[in-house]
Design a protein around this motif. Structure first.
Motif, PDB file in Angstrom:
ATOM      1  N   GLU A 138       0.837  -1.198   0.000  1.00 16.97           N
ATOM      2  CA  GLU A 138       0.000   0.000   0.000  1.00 16.97           C
ATOM      3  C   GLU A 138       0.872   1.247   0.000  1.00 16.97           C
ATOM      4  O   GLU A 138       0.577   2.233  -0.703  1.00 16.97           O
ATOM      5  CB  GLU A 138      -0.913  -0.007   1.224  1.00 16.97           C
ATOM      6  CG  GLU A 138      -1.790   1.237   1.355  1.00 16.97           C
ATOM      7  CD  GLU A 138      -2.755   1.411   0.203  1.00 16.97           C
ATOM      8  OE1 GLU A 138      -3.031   2.573  -0.162  1.00 16.97           O
ATOM      9  OE2 GLU A 138      -3.226   0.399  -0.343  1.00 16.97           O
TER      10      GLU A 138
ATOM     11  N   ARG B 267       0.979   4.032  -2.962  1.00 19.36           N
ATOM     12  CA  ARG B 267       0.675   5.417  -2.592  1.00 19.36           C
ATOM     13  C   ARG B 267       1.780   6.349  -3.071  1.00 19.36           C
ATOM     14  O   ARG B 267       1.515   7.442  -3.591  1.00 19.36           O
ATOM     15  CB  ARG B 267       0.497   5.527  -1.075  1.00 19.36           C
ATOM     16  CG  ARG B 267       0.006   6.907  -0.612  1.00 19.36           C
ATOM     17  CD  ARG B 267      -0.477   6.861   0.830  1.00 19.36           C
ATOM     18  NE  ARG B 267       0.532   6.372   1.757  1.00 19.36           N
ATOM     19  CZ  ARG B 267       0.461   5.206   2.390  1.00 19.36           C
ATOM     20  NH1 ARG B 267      -0.583   4.398   2.186  1.00 19.36           N
ATOM     21  NH2 ARG B 267       1.411   4.831   3.218  1.00 19.36           N
TER      22      ARG B 267
ATOM     23  N   ARG C  64      -2.155  -4.763  -5.143  1.00 20.72           N
ATOM     24  CA  ARG C  64      -3.339  -5.106  -4.360  1.00 20.72           C
ATOM     25  C   ARG C  64      -3.426  -6.601  -4.070  1.00 20.72           C
ATOM     26  O   ARG C  64      -4.093  -7.014  -3.119  1.00 20.72           O
ATOM     27  CB  ARG C  64      -4.609  -4.668  -5.098  1.00 20.72           C
ATOM     28  CG  ARG C  64      -4.704  -3.183  -5.399  1.00 20.72           C
ATOM     29  CD  ARG C  64      -4.735  -2.350  -4.141  1.00 20.72           C
ATOM     30  NE  ARG C  64      -4.941  -0.925  -4.458  1.00 20.72           N
ATOM     31  CZ  ARG C  64      -4.722   0.046  -3.588  1.00 20.72           C
ATOM     32  NH1 ARG C  64      -4.295  -0.231  -2.367  1.00 20.72           N
ATOM     33  NH2 ARG C  64      -4.916   1.312  -3.929  1.00 20.72           N
TER      34      ARG C  64
END
Length: 230
Positions: free
Chosen positions: A81, A85, A109
């Motif tokens: 993640e 980001r 993911r």
């Protein structure tokens, strides 16, 4: 004639790595080799307003000084993640961000409990498909491994049916050309040379970053800024 290259996997490697893949018929991921810290196996750089920044996949190394890349496990899943980001923050203004994100975001993911080598291969294969690189990708453990640095590479190439072994230039320091000659395999050296620049975000141009930088900025036109994918 069949060209073979044998290289350790890298995390989202730079464009030159994919040029090497595209220049051969079979690319053998050499992840039976020992994992090395602070290397390209689990990290690479992206471009940011502050310059190049590392993205590092945390791996389990405590007490595992001699583990192979193949056996190296990822520490936890929170890194994925954070990496996505960072990529979104720094590349969302790039012309082809949305297009490339459709391919890359699912990898972050759905990385789950993958080991490092498995993770790296998933990225390699996805990017090769996007760039229409047709090279066959295999693993070193698909073959029998011999002792000796050069002997093992020559044997892998021979088992793969290779007639030419394409090596990165850094291996000139340790490869023994005689071994390949005795095996009847031609040894050639891959030269990266000088790459053209492309439209890149955030200040002065930097070549030594992940290929994702090139893809986000140029999409499938990335092939126009590479050597063997045109």
């Amino acid at each position: 004639m069949k060209k073979v290259a044998i290289v350790q996997s890298n995390y989202i490697p730079w464009k030159g790595y994919f040029d090497l893949i595209a220049s051969v018929d079979e690319f053998i991921i050499y992840d039976d080799m020992q994992y090395t810290r602070r290397d390209w196996r689990n990290r690479n750089r992206i471009k940011t307003p502050q310059g190049a920044q590392w993205l590092t996949v945390p791996v389990k190394v405590k007490g595992k000084f001699l583990q192979s890349i193949r056996d190296t496990e990822i520490e936890d899943s929170s890194w994925a993640e954070a990496h996505w980001r960072s990529l979104t923050l720094n590349y969302r203004r790039a012309p082809y961000f949305e297009e490339v994100a459709e391919i890359v975001e699912p990898l972050y993911r759905n990385c789950g409990d993958l080991a490092l080598s498995q993770l790296n291969r998933k990225f390699l294969e996805a990017i090769c498909r996007y760039l229409s690189i047709q090279t066959s990708i295999t693993n070193s453990w698909d073959y029998d491994l011999l002792e000796g640095k050069t002997e093992r590479l020559a044997a892998l190439c021979e088992q793969a049916g290779g007639t030419e072994y394409v090596s990165g230039p850094s291996a000139k320091n340790y490869l023994d050309p005689v071994v390949f000659k005795e095996t009847g395999i031609e040894l050639t050296w891959f030269e990266y040379g000088v790459y053209p620049t492309y439209p890149q975000l955030w200040g002065d141009f930097i070549h030594e970053v992940t290929i994702l930088d090139l893809l986000f900025n140029c999409g499938k036109d990335a092939r126009d800024f590479m050597k063997y994918t045109k």
